[in-house]
Scaffold this motif. Structure first.
Motif, mmCIF file in Angstrom:
data_model
loop_
_atom_site.group_PDB
_atom_site.id
_atom_site.type_symbol
_atom_site.label_atom_id
_atom_site.label_comp_id
_atom_site.label_asym_id
_atom_site.label_seq_id
_atom_site.Cartn_x
_atom_site.Cartn_y
_atom_site.Cartn_z
ATOM 1 N N ASP A 168 1.092 -1.464 -0.277
ATOM 2 C CA ASP A 168 0.506 -0.239 0.087
ATOM 3 C C ASP A 168 0.307 1.272 -0.418
ATOM 4 O O ASP A 168 -0.120 2.207 0.031
ATOM 5 N N GLN A 169 1.988 1.297 0.100
ATOM 6 C CA GLN A 169 3.221 2.229 -0.408
ATOM 7 C C GLN A 169 2.308 3.323 -1.028
ATOM 8 O O GLN A 169 1.777 2.709 -2.063
ATOM 9 N N SER A 170 3.051 4.684 -1.109
ATOM 10 C CA SER A 170 1.911 5.528 -2.035
ATOM 11 C C SER A 170 3.423 5.621 -3.123
ATOM 12 O O SER A 170 2.651 6.123 -4.052
ATOM 13 N N ASP B 28 3.561 6.577 3.560
ATOM 14 C CA ASP B 28 4.560 7.616 2.402
ATOM 15 C C ASP B 28 6.311 7.019 3.299
ATOM 16 O O ASP B 28 7.078 7.827 3.342
ATOM 17 N N TYR B 29 6.097 5.823 3.831
ATOM 18 C CA TYR B 29 8.234 5.563 4.181
ATOM 19 C C TYR B 29 8.781 5.771 2.496
ATOM 20 O O TYR B 29 9.602 6.531 2.800
ATOM 21 N N LEU B 30 8.313 4.967 1.656
ATOM 22 C CA LEU B 30 9.052 4.599 1.076
ATOM 23 C C LEU B 30 9.441 6.474 -0.237
ATOM 24 O O LEU B 30 10.583 6.361 -0.624
#
Length: 265
Positions: free
Chosen positions: A28-30, A94-96
């Motif tokens: 689910d990363q943006s 929004d980590y990556l």
């Protein structure tokens, strides 16, 4: 500018009930995420999760061990940057994307690390004593001018390990021969940052909670604390920076902070 190359290498061990949540959060990363699973305990459950989330599985031929497992996961990732994801933890959306953004700002990054919260009894915790202490220490690395300062990052590491290991993204292509110390069982992450802190480049702190570290009875951190493994290694780490008597004094104060890793804390 070259395309940002990154892999989440998920260390899967036995049959964690939280593995699916971790993989779903990475999916689910943006920003589009490349994901793999690395394990030294292959089983049908891990294969089922890999199939469900359409990620490859790499199986180590070595006996399980934290350092061995982390090094294997690192070796499986064919990318410039690698985050060794812990199977019990959650990476926020929004980590990556944040790592990519800060990479554009950083000069010769060694690693990136982020602020974080905790998962306790299925509840998100962003404020407790341990988190407050770590944020105060890491605040010295918040200004961009200090990212490149070996002096500043070594001073922060001299008073304890405020860097949350699963939040770290390592610049693998800059240090292709980097390995965690497999003789250590608790402070191998602190040892790694201590060694990398001596290198030329930037320690980039992203002061936003971008992942959640799960605290539960089965976690390796909790087990280490209960078994008392950590304290000898803590003293060894403090002695890298301080004379023995002073190291012991700091150690006593530091030891009280680990109370926050207890389930009832």
């Amino acid at each position: 500018m070259n395309k940002f190359s990154h892999v989440f290498a998920v260390c899967a061990y036995k049959e964690s009930p939280y593995l699916a949540d971790c993989l779903q959060a990475l999916k689910d990363q943006s920003a589009p995420a490349q994901i793999l699973i690395a394990t030294s305990t292959p089983n049908a459950y891990i294969n089922k999760m890999a199939e469900k989330f359409e990620v490859p599985v790499f199986v180590s031929g070595r006996e399980s061990g934290i350092g061995r497992d982390w090094n294997f996961a690192l070796s499986c990732a064919e990318a410039d940057f690698v985050t060794i994801a812990h199977q019990d933890d959650i990476y926020l959306r929004d980590y990556l994307q944040s790592i990519e953004e800060y990479n554009r700002l950083a000069k010769d990054p060694i690693l990136f690390f982020t602020d974080y919260g905790e998962l306790r009894n299925q509840k998100e915790v962003y404020d407790n004593r341990l988190l407050q202490v770590k944020r105060k220490i890491n605040a010295f690395l918040k200004p961009r001018i200090f990212w490149h300062s070996r002096f500043m990052r070594n001073r922060t590491l001299s008073v304890g390990n405020a860097i949350c290991c699963p939040s770290v993204c390592i610049h693998k292509s800059k240090f292709p021969d980097f390995r965690f110390d497999e003789t250590m069982t608790c402070d191998l992450d602190w040892d790694a940052w201590s060694r990398l802190a001596k290198e030329k480049g930037s320690f980039v702190y992203i002061p936003r909670p971008l992942m959640l570290h799960r605290i539960h009875e089965g976690s390796e951190t909790t087990n280490q604390l209960e078994e008392g493994k950590r304290f000898a290694e803590d003293l060894e780490m403090f002695r890298r920076y301080w004379p023995r008597p002073l190291a012991k004094m700091i150690m006593k104060k530091y030891a009280t902070s680990t109370d926050s890793n207890k389930i009832s804390g």
